[in-house]
Scaffold this motif. Sequence first.
Motif, PDB file in Angstrom:
ATOM      1  N   PRO A 206       1.086  -1.158  -0.139  1.00 56.94           N
ATOM      2  CA  PRO A 206      -0.032  -0.040  -0.298  1.00 56.94           C
ATOM      3  C   PRO A 206       1.209   1.237   0.315  1.00 56.94           C
ATOM      4  O   PRO A 206       1.981   1.410   0.619  1.00 56.94           O
ATOM      5  N   ASN A 207       0.471   2.536  -0.672  1.00 59.17           N
ATOM      6  CA  ASN A 207       1.325   3.034  -1.371  1.00 59.17           C
ATOM      7  C   ASN A 207       1.135   4.565  -1.470  1.00 59.17           C
ATOM      8  O   ASN A 207      -0.323   4.609  -2.056  1.00 59.17           O
ATOM      9  N   ASN A 208       1.022   5.803  -1.379  1.00 60.71           N
ATOM     10  CA  ASN A 208       0.898   7.363  -1.513  1.00 60.71           C
ATOM     11  C   ASN A 208       1.424   7.090  -3.176  1.00 60.71           C
ATOM     12  O   ASN A 208       0.712   8.166  -3.825  1.00 60.71           O
ATOM     13  N   PHE A 262       6.030   0.753   4.918  1.00 57.51           N
ATOM     14  CA  PHE A 262       4.788   0.238   4.288  1.00 57.51           C
ATOM     15  C   PHE A 262       3.660   0.396   5.438  1.00 57.51           C
ATOM     16  O   PHE A 262       4.207  -1.426   5.274  1.00 57.51           O
ATOM     17  N   PRO A 263       3.071   0.097   5.671  1.00 59.67           N
ATOM     18  CA  PRO A 263       2.049  -0.965   6.595  1.00 59.67           C
ATOM     19  C   PRO A 263       1.876  -1.795   5.885  1.00 59.67           C
ATOM     20  O   PRO A 263       1.653  -2.289   4.788  1.00 59.67           O
ATOM     21  N   SER A 264       1.962  -2.943   6.546  1.00 57.82           N
ATOM     22  CA  SER A 264       2.321  -4.214   5.683  1.00 57.82           C
ATOM     23  C   SER A 264       1.221  -5.070   6.429  1.00 57.82           C
ATOM     24  O   SER A 264       0.330  -6.170   6.544  1.00 57.82           O
ATOM     25  N   ASP A 265       2.162  -5.199   7.879  1.00 51.24           N
ATOM     26  CA  ASP A 265       1.152  -6.240   9.028  1.00 51.24           C
ATOM     27  C   ASP A 265       0.422  -7.806   8.860  1.00 51.24           C
ATOM     28  O   ASP A 265       1.548  -8.609   8.455  1.00 51.24           O
ATOM     29  N   THR A 355      10.119  -3.879  18.782  1.00 47.36           N
ATOM     30  CA  THR A 355       9.184  -3.302  19.744  1.00 47.36           C
ATOM     31  C   THR A 355       7.792  -2.295  19.648  1.00 47.36           C
ATOM     32  O   THR A 355       7.695  -2.342  18.387  1.00 47.36           O
ATOM     33  N   PRO A 356       7.062  -1.662  20.711  1.00 47.25           N
ATOM     34  CA  PRO A 356       5.895  -0.732  19.836  1.00 47.25           C
ATOM     35  C   PRO A 356       7.133   0.457  19.301  1.00 47.25           C
ATOM     36  O   PRO A 356       7.759   1.068  18.673  1.00 47.25           O
ATOM     37  N   LYS A 357       5.543   0.847  18.264  1.00 51.56           N
ATOM     38  CA  LYS A 357       5.857   2.212  16.937  1.00 51.56           C
ATOM     39  C   LYS A 357       6.062   3.041  17.370  1.00 51.56           C
ATOM     40  O   LYS A 357       7.082   4.018  17.026  1.00 51.56           O
ATOM     41  N   TRP A 374       5.781   5.333   9.924  1.00 61.97           N
ATOM     42  CA  TRP A 374       5.735   4.143  11.155  1.00 61.97           C
ATOM     43  C   TRP A 374       4.762   4.622  12.420  1.00 61.97           C
ATOM     44  O   TRP A 374       4.558   3.334  12.551  1.00 61.97           O
ATOM     45  N   ASN A 375       3.462   5.759  11.495  1.00 65.90           N
ATOM     46  CA  ASN A 375       2.351   6.141  12.332  1.00 65.90           C
ATOM     47  C   ASN A 375       1.839   4.915  11.639  1.00 65.90           C
ATOM     48  O   ASN A 375       0.248   5.045  12.576  1.00 65.90           O
ATOM     49  N   GLN A 376       1.870   4.132  10.664  1.00 70.83           N
ATOM     50  CA  GLN A 376       0.377   3.388  10.170  1.00 70.83           C
ATOM     51  C   GLN A 376       0.605   2.228  10.735  1.00 70.83           C
ATOM     52  O   GLN A 376      -0.271   1.450   9.813  1.00 70.83           O
ATOM     53  N   LEU A 377       2.282   1.522  11.810  1.00 68.78           N
ATOM     54  CA  LEU A 377       2.166   0.340  11.947  1.00 68.78           C
ATOM     55  C   LEU A 377       1.066   0.050  12.813  1.00 68.78           C
ATOM     56  O   LEU A 377       0.292   0.968  13.725  1.00 68.78           O
TER      57      LEU A 377
END
Length: 487
Positions: A206-208, A262-265, A355-357, A374-377
């Motif tokens: 997912p990207n901009n 990139f947000p992957s999860d 670690t937590p984000k 980083w804040n989207q993880l």
Amino acid sequence: MAPSLRSFSLRQALSVLFLIWSSLLVAAAPAVFSPENGTMASEPRRIEKRQTTATSKLVFAHFLVGIVSNRKSAADYDADMKRAKAVGIDAFALNIGTDSYTDQQLGYAYTSAANNGMKVFISFDFSYWNVQDPAAVGKKIKQYASQSAQLKIGSKVFASSFLGSNLNVPAMRTAAGVDVFWAPNAAAYGTSAANLDGALNWGAWPNNGANRAPTASANYSVESGDATYKAWLGTKPYIAPVSPWFFTHFGKEVSWSKNWVFPSDLLWLKRWKSILNSKPQFVEILSWNDYGESHYVGPLSSKHTDDGSSKWAKNMPHNGWLDMAQPFIAAYKAGATVPEYFISAERLVYWHRPTPKNVNCDGTDNAGTKPDGWNQLADSVFVVTFLTAPSTLTVTSGSNTRTFSAPAGITAFQVPMGLGVQSFLLKRGSRTIFSGQSPLKVTNVCPCGIYNYNAYVGTLNAGAADALDSDGLAQFNVGLKSGTCTS
């Protein structure tokens, strides 16, 4: 009450159709779970020797040749070839620059592929190759075209790229002097697909739309990229990207700057499900060994040099993601949408960050700042179960414990990340199926003083240990501000 004649006949008819479908695919194979009736059914075995025609569904894995200059023989490629083949990968896309050792390593790779029943092809990295020199590209294709391990589609020699939209393709073909199946990573806008045989989309995350994490005003899914490429290519084959993760954090110790995520999860699982529904002609896993961008699915122990990424790849294996891909690859090749039919063994795969984000590494981090995105993880521990019968799953992340009913089949679970030990228990009635802990604890201390948003991926039952060797750790201390870490 006995079933009606009509319902009984329908059931019989469906059973006969399924048996005919299975027999047409393959011969008898090991038993796996059939989700329709909760019993064991015959697994359609992957066809090992398929015609590589224009209609064959093939899976590739992107392999960076630029980080394997320390390989001394074809035997150094054997473990990669065998591991990839075991999960259903058909060919390595050998990403090459213009290094002095490129031809030597290509020779080793082609020889190993031939010895192990694999295929390979050249993927030109146009960060280094000159798009204004199509003759050089064509001559390199010609150089390896006759190798027995060269992937061909029909009689055409397969070749691809990273970037390279403006290459003069007719001139390249003339220089090659062979029939080339040219499927580059060309942009699906502002260029023509007229001279291409297919194309690879590099947008696996997912990207901009500008190679960074999505924003509120610019949020593009991987599937939106699929649609764009398919519309652009028309009936020509599309190489769909599949990738599990993305984190890169090169700092001031190198001459370039790469610092984003990139947000992957749960992207890896969701993307494979999407592939089964969209059924692209080809799939390319990004990547086998790009440790610098944290999307490797090959082993850490795969022999390579260190570009500085050991600072976030050390002790962070990803083998479980490759294990996860096996039933999806088999289903994709069979044209199926239900990967559960192809489960070869029960397993539990989990992953989490160290670690937590929100952890703060400012002042000690080599890059100086948190990576973009980083804040989207999600601060979560992710678990995917591959089961032949319903079970009970308990996940403990620090002080957080969650218990789930885990059905038969392939199911994802997500638990809030807690500081401390990460443990997993899977039971079927009173019997323990899997039990174990992640070797990596979650802490609120920056590992080696840096922001590390790579993922630790584990499997139960745990496989063999996987670690970087001395070559893979050579640059570990370069750029570290913290004096508490050693390689």
